[in-house]
Design an enzyme around this catalytic site. Sequence first.
Site, mmCIF file in Angstrom:
data_model
loop_
_atom_site.group_PDB
_atom_site.id
_atom_site.type_symbol
_atom_site.label_atom_id
_atom_site.label_comp_id
_atom_site.label_asym_id
_atom_site.label_seq_id
_atom_site.Cartn_x
_atom_site.Cartn_y
_atom_site.Cartn_z
ATOM 1 N N SER A 20 0.831 -1.215 0.000
ATOM 2 C CA SER A 20 0.000 0.000 0.000
ATOM 3 C C SER A 20 0.866 1.267 0.000
ATOM 4 C CB SER A 20 -0.981 0.005 1.175
ATOM 5 O OG SER A 20 -0.327 0.194 2.398
ATOM 6 N N ASN A 21 2.034 1.211 0.642
ATOM 7 C CA ASN A 21 2.942 2.363 0.544
ATOM 8 C C ASN A 21 3.485 2.507 -0.867
ATOM 9 O OD1 ASN A 21 3.490 3.943 3.141
ATOM 10 N ND2 ASN A 21 3.486 1.820 3.871
ATOM 11 N N ASN A 114 13.624 4.078 4.716
ATOM 12 C CA ASN A 114 12.659 3.079 5.196
ATOM 13 C C ASN A 114 11.511 3.807 5.892
ATOM 14 O OD1 ASN A 114 11.631 0.467 5.914
ATOM 15 N ND2 ASN A 114 12.418 0.776 7.994
ATOM 16 N N HIS A 116 8.636 3.118 8.923
ATOM 17 C CA HIS A 116 8.415 2.192 10.037
ATOM 18 C C HIS A 116 7.190 2.653 10.825
ATOM 19 C CE1 HIS A 116 9.466 -0.702 13.150
ATOM 20 N NE2 HIS A 116 9.135 0.228 14.023
ATOM 21 N N THR A 148 20.535 2.396 8.120
ATOM 22 C CA THR A 148 21.915 2.068 8.494
ATOM 23 C C THR A 148 21.908 0.622 8.983
ATOM 24 O OG1 THR A 148 21.646 2.759 10.784
ATOM 25 C CG2 THR A 148 22.371 4.459 9.217
ATOM 26 N N ASP A 152 16.180 -0.294 12.206
ATOM 27 C CA ASP A 152 15.194 0.727 12.604
ATOM 28 C C ASP A 152 15.839 1.843 13.414
ATOM 29 O OD1 ASP A 152 13.175 -0.723 11.339
ATOM 30 O OD2 ASP A 152 12.643 -1.812 13.169
HETATM 31 C C1 GAR Z 1 3.825 -0.639 6.740
HETATM 32 O O1 GAR Z 1 3.063 -0.377 7.874
HETATM 33 C C2 GAR Z 1 5.283 -0.315 6.986
HETATM 34 O O2 GAR Z 1 5.468 0.803 7.808
HETATM 35 C C3 GAR Z 1 5.750 -1.570 7.687
HETATM 36 O O3 GAR Z 1 5.135 -2.618 6.989
HETATM 37 C C4 GAR Z 1 3.884 -2.143 6.457
HETATM 38 C C5 GAR Z 1 3.879 -2.434 4.980
HETATM 39 O O4 GAR Z 1 2.617 -2.160 4.435
HETATM 40 N N1 GAR Z 1 7.154 -1.689 7.679
HETATM 41 C C6 GAR Z 1 7.850 -2.208 8.694
HETATM 42 O O5 GAR Z 1 7.338 -2.664 9.683
HETATM 43 C C7 GAR Z 1 9.349 -2.186 8.500
HETATM 44 N N2 GAR Z 1 10.004 -2.432 9.733
HETATM 45 P P1 GAR Z 1 2.438 -2.033 2.871
HETATM 46 O O6 GAR Z 1 3.053 -3.283 2.246
HETATM 47 O O7 GAR Z 1 0.952 -1.993 2.664
HETATM 48 O O8 GAR Z 1 3.125 -0.780 2.415
#
Ligand code: GAR
Length: 226
Positions: A20-21, A114, A116, A148, A152
């Site tokens: 979704s991102n 990234n 998070h 890095t 996180d």
């Molecule tokens: C998102 O909430 C992102 O912030 C998280 O995974 C999800 C991916 O959603 N990422 C992490 O937790 C990285 N440590 P998406 O596939 O729908 O974008």
Amino acid sequence: MTEPASAPLPVVILISGRGSNLQAIIDAVARDALAVDIRAVISNRPQAAGLQRANQAGITTAVVDHTLYADRLAFDQALQACIDRYQPGLIILAGFMRILSADFVAHYHGRMLNIHPSLLPDFPGLNTHQRVLDAGCKIHGASVHFVTADIDGGPLVVQTRVPVHAGDSADSLATRVLEQEHHLYPVAIRWFAEGRLTLDENGQALLDGAILTEPRQLPATAGEPV
Ligand code: GAR
């Protein structure tokens, strides 16, 4: 005489799942709110739904399946070779759920972001929404940071704060945070693409030439993503 428009920054987006991102980034590019050239979307999971989103947008996709490699190093080397074929100026981790080796991270130093789902440095790692609820926090949110070797833990760029409501479940909270992620990430990527966001030789994030001693705060919005 008008200046010729500069070429959009080539980027590669890494995903592991829903995407979704990724979709928010694709949409921002489509409505000319973000000048990047998405050269490829690469997944470590062949079944990642985000691959379909990329295909629908006509973006090249690739899979580097981590289960086919003997160890992390072999996977990271294959992933790096795949990424570098597209010569990106920025690597965008968008729900990419693999720990990356120090060599891999060093190779992309200063050009890997990234997102998070927490207000880092609070709640690195997994299951952030449930952990926020368990800790009784009233405020949660999302962060964008340079990557890095410190998982996180890289220099923070920008955050959006999200209230925790009485009666929230991990799912309801995740939905509210995710909506803000979709606003937040394109903004940080745009800053980078415009040359406004950099990592200096001391490993500090700079925005418009000033050290980000604290991450910028982007107000939560219920409107159209920027
Ligand atoms: C998102 O909430 C992102 O912030 C998280 O995974 C999800 C991916 O959603 N990422 C992490 O937790 C990285 N440590 P998406 O596939 O729908 O974008």
